[in-house]
Design a protein around this motif. Sequence first.
Motif, PDB file in Angstrom:
ATOM      1  N   GLN A 379      18.734   6.839  70.971  1.00  0.00           N
ATOM      2  CA  GLN A 379      20.056   7.326  70.542  1.00  0.00           C
ATOM      3  C   GLN A 379      20.990   6.162  70.208  1.00  0.00           C
ATOM      4  N   ALA A 380      20.868   5.101  71.033  1.00  0.00           N
ATOM      5  CA  ALA A 380      21.707   3.927  70.764  1.00  0.00           C
ATOM      6  C   ALA A 380      21.356   3.320  69.400  1.00  0.00           C
ATOM      7  N   LEU A 381      20.052   3.343  69.056  1.00  0.00           N
ATOM      8  CA  LEU A 381      19.640   2.806  67.765  1.00  0.00           C
ATOM      9  C   LEU A 381      20.186   3.656  66.620  1.00  0.00           C
ATOM     10  N   GLU A 382      20.122   4.975  66.803  1.00  0.00           N
ATOM     11  CA  GLU A 382      20.543   5.870  65.734  1.00  0.00           C
ATOM     12  C   GLU A 382      22.058   5.861  65.521  1.00  0.00           C
ATOM     13  N   GLU A 383      22.814   5.628  66.576  1.00  0.00           N
ATOM     14  CA  GLU A 383      24.269   5.700  66.494  1.00  0.00           C
ATOM     15  C   GLU A 383      24.924   4.326  66.306  1.00  0.00           C
ATOM     16  N   ALA A 384      24.112   3.284  66.174  1.00  0.00           N
ATOM     17  CA  ALA A 384      24.687   1.930  66.054  1.00  0.00           C
ATOM     18  C   ALA A 384      25.486   1.806  64.758  1.00  0.00           C
ATOM     19  N   ALA A 394      19.460  -6.044  69.694  1.00  0.00           N
ATOM     20  CA  ALA A 394      19.074  -7.077  70.671  1.00  0.00           C
ATOM     21  C   ALA A 394      19.253  -6.572  72.103  1.00  0.00           C
ATOM     22  N   ALA A 395      20.341  -5.850  72.342  1.00  0.00           N
ATOM     23  CA  ALA A 395      20.597  -5.308  73.678  1.00  0.00           C
ATOM     24  C   ALA A 395      19.532  -4.282  74.069  1.00  0.00           C
ATOM     25  N   GLN A 396      19.103  -3.466  73.117  1.00  0.00           N
ATOM     26  CA  GLN A 396      18.104  -2.439  73.430  1.00  0.00           C
ATOM     27  C   GLN A 396      16.734  -3.046  73.682  1.00  0.00           C
ATOM     28  N   LEU A 397      16.446  -4.190  73.008  1.00  0.00           N
ATOM     29  CA  LEU A 397      15.197  -4.885  73.329  1.00  0.00           C
ATOM     30  C   LEU A 397      15.187  -5.355  74.787  1.00  0.00           C
ATOM     31  N   LEU A 398      16.321  -5.903  75.206  1.00  0.00           N
ATOM     32  CA  LEU A 398      16.425  -6.317  76.616  1.00  0.00           C
ATOM     33  C   LEU A 398      16.273  -5.119  77.562  1.00  0.00           C
ATOM     34  N   ARG A 399      16.906  -4.004  77.174  1.00  0.00           N
ATOM     35  CA  ARG A 399      16.815  -2.802  78.002  1.00  0.00           C
ATOM     36  C   ARG A 399      15.377  -2.308  78.093  1.00  0.00           C
ATOM     37  N   LEU A 400      14.631  -2.377  76.976  1.00  0.00           N
ATOM     38  CA  LEU A 400      13.228  -1.967  76.991  1.00  0.00           C
ATOM     39  C   LEU A 400      12.388  -2.863  77.895  1.00  0.00           C
ATOM     40  N   ASN A 401      12.716  -4.162  77.904  1.00  0.00           N
ATOM     41  CA  ASN A 401      12.007  -5.089  78.797  1.00  0.00           C
ATOM     42  C   ASN A 401      12.257  -4.737  80.261  1.00  0.00           C
ATOM     43  N   GLU A 402      13.501  -4.362  80.554  1.00  0.00           N
ATOM     44  CA  GLU A 402      13.837  -3.975  81.935  1.00  0.00           C
ATOM     45  C   GLU A 402      13.096  -2.701  82.333  1.00  0.00           C
ATOM     46  N   ILE A 403      13.084  -1.736  81.401  1.00  0.00           N
ATOM     47  CA  ILE A 403      12.384  -0.480  81.684  1.00  0.00           C
ATOM     48  C   ILE A 403      10.906  -0.749  81.936  1.00  0.00           C
ATOM     49  N   GLU A 404      10.307  -1.586  81.085  1.00  0.00           N
ATOM     50  CA  GLU A 404       8.877  -1.873  81.240  1.00  0.00           C
ATOM     51  C   GLU A 404       8.598  -2.560  82.565  1.00  0.00           C
ATOM     52  N   GLU A 405       9.498  -3.467  82.968  1.00  0.00           N
ATOM     53  CA  GLU A 405       9.320  -4.166  84.237  1.00  0.00           C
ATOM     54  C   GLU A 405       9.334  -3.186  85.409  1.00  0.00           C
ATOM     55  N   MET A 406      10.244  -2.240  85.394  1.00  0.00           N
ATOM     56  CA  MET A 406      10.338  -1.257  86.477  1.00  0.00           C
ATOM     57  C   MET A 406       9.170  -0.268  86.444  1.00  0.00           C
TER      58      MET A 406
END
Length: 448
Positions: A379-384, A394-406
């Motif tokens: 949603q963040a990508l679509e509404e940017a 760039a922020a969502q890439l970091l968020r995806l890395n965090e999600i994958e880590e957890m």
Amino acid sequence: MSKILAFTRFSVRDLLVTAGPTVFLIAAVCLVAYWLVDPAPPHHVSLATGQENSAYEEFGKKYATLLAQHDIKVALKPSLGSQENLQRLNQGTVDIAFVQSGSTEQAEAERRGLISLGSLFTEPVWLFLREDKNITQLTQLKGKKINLGPPGTGVPRLFKQVLAVNNVEENELSIGALENTPATVALLDGSIDGLVFSSAPEAPLIQMLLQTPGIKLFDFAQAEAYTRRLPFLTHVTLPRGIVDLGRDLPAQDYQLIAPTATLVARADLHPALIDLFVQAAGQIHGGTGWFQQQGQFPSARYTEIPVAREAAKFYKDGAPMLQRYMSFWLANFFDRMWVLVVALGALILPLSKVVPPLYVWRIRSRVYRWYGQLRTVEQALEEAPEGRRAEIYAAQLLRLNEIEEMVNQISIPLSFADGLYGLRSHINFVRQRVLSLTQAMAPTGEPA
């Protein structure tokens, strides 16, 4: 290695958390059923007996001995006799008592909440007279000193009924109210002309008077007629020589009239105690006797008080099946826990179909809840907005890395591993999409 073991073992924790409420509910139902069914009878019970040296006293001791074998303490409560025992039952001061037939009526017993555990033995009316008194008819008792005992014994009420059918008024003779032992002494020393007992022949005073010179037993020659006029009485015969064959005592058959002794209890007496008392009655009173045949007593007959359901079942089918093979306490527990078994079956069967899906849902929810996070990224990508897309990507890439880590730290059983690997592939799918959008924004080189 520890992470691999954590990934492969069965999730006991999740099973406990899922089944916990169910187990708690079943345990609560078990406790409620246990309390309602009340499987354990009390260890103490009070039994009203009779006077000193009476048959009631002797039999009371036998009941106490037998029930003590099952860790039941029977507190024996001496009394004047049947009428006082009945009063104590009505007042609730004793749990169980010996009561003579004819002492009450069925409607009154039902109103008072009394139940019969069965009739136990006959209690002949023993009219002992001094031998120098030539008395062959009850009408000849007029003017004589006859001891009937205290009102609480039940004998005064009984014998006055006997006198009444002979058209003898109680004021036509001198009636004494001494207890059994002092009355016997008075008879022997000549202070009174006669005394009346109503008791089983096992009573020590009866045994003594039957063998005492100068004392004779009255012969109720019209015994059969008495049973027609007073239905609670039965006709019994004291056989010649039954007291002492060698001395031929008595020297003739004596016809006697007899009510029956009944074991009476309050309706709230624990059913297990009823079972135990009735079984004890079978051991104590089931043999042959002076006035009974083998197996004639105890019986559901000869009583005007309603017979308890448990006692009636015993007289019909014998002792409960489990008690034939187990100890009393264990058999009683299983016998009275059928309600609990039914309640458990009613709960376990449906809940057994609910718990497995709940367990599966709990395990899979560890994976599924991260799809909400992935949807947030999309949603963040679509509404940017156009001017901030590079920053948001760039922020969502970091968020995806965090999600994958957890997600990599999630521990689930192997049977659910497909969901975890599917989630990781979907994370990577979203990451590739972000990277594609980022590359699409990069400025292209000018043509040469």
